[in-house]
Design an enzyme around this catalytic site. Sequence first.
Site, PDB file in Angstrom:
ATOM      1  N   ASP A  42       0.839  -1.212   0.000  1.00 42.08           N
ATOM      2  CA  ASP A  42       0.000   0.000   0.000  1.00 42.08           C
ATOM      3  C   ASP A  42       0.866   1.251   0.000  1.00 42.08           C
ATOM      4  O   ASP A  42       2.052   1.218   0.351  1.00 42.08           O
ATOM      5  CB  ASP A  42      -0.979   0.011   1.190  1.00 42.08           C
ATOM      6  CG  ASP A  42      -0.280  -0.121   2.545  1.00 42.08           C
ATOM      7  OD1 ASP A  42       0.669  -0.916   2.663  1.00 42.08           O
ATOM      8  OD2 ASP A  42      -0.684   0.593   3.488  1.00 42.08           O
ATOM      9  N   GLU A  76       0.040  -1.243   5.651  1.00 46.72           N
ATOM     10  CA  GLU A  76       1.170  -0.866   6.504  1.00 46.72           C
ATOM     11  C   GLU A  76       1.060   0.599   6.881  1.00 46.72           C
ATOM     12  O   GLU A  76       1.296   0.993   8.021  1.00 46.72           O
ATOM     13  CB  GLU A  76       2.501  -1.110   5.767  1.00 46.72           C
ATOM     14  CG  GLU A  76       3.740  -0.939   6.653  1.00 46.72           C
ATOM     15  CD  GLU A  76       4.288   0.483   6.696  1.00 46.72           C
ATOM     16  OE1 GLU A  76       5.180   0.748   7.505  1.00 46.72           O
ATOM     17  OE2 GLU A  76       3.818   1.346   5.926  1.00 46.72           O
TER      18      GLU A  76
HETATM   19 ZN   LIG Z   1       6.845   2.162   3.821  1.00 46.56          ZN
END
Ligand SMILES: [Zn+2]
Length: 175
Positions: free
Chosen positions: A72, A134
């Site tokens: 992401d 993340e």
């Molecule tokens: Zn990163």
Amino acid sequence: MSTSRELLQTLVGFDTTSRESNLHLIEFVRDYLAGFGVSSELVYNEERSKANLFASVGPVELPGIVLSGHTDVVPVDGQPWTVPPFELTERDGKLFGRGTADMKGYIACVLAMVPALVAAPLRMPVHIALSYDEEVGCLGVRSLLKVLEERPVKPMLCIIGEPTELKPVLGHKGK
Ligand SMILES: [Zn+2]
């Protein structure tokens, strides 16, 4: 065989802003790996809109090395981009696009090495672990860690290609 640059171009082309699904990217990687005879395990979120990917090359009965990256990226909303953020643009010998550094560039380099890894007589396995979510708190990788925790053989170490100004960071205070 694809170069890291070609792979990066493909990866940047997927809008994987954390609020979006990452499945198109994950499915691309799964198919790419399958092309070299490497199978992938996908660990989905509850809504099955996002997935982590785990794949191994080499002798999986031994502890190995994990190469890990998040798929992401952070949003581009309201930012003064001078190039299309979800296209790879070269300027002055540098590649621009959302996620080129953080951290699709690393993922592209890892994927470009897969043919060489498959051909090498590996004495320990190399694992590829791609996660989602993340940027919104390292949320996605947790379900993958749960799966890996239950395995009899655990990886020896993990190299995460997070940008750290090209200086190795040997640990993390933890999330
Ligand atoms: Zn990163």
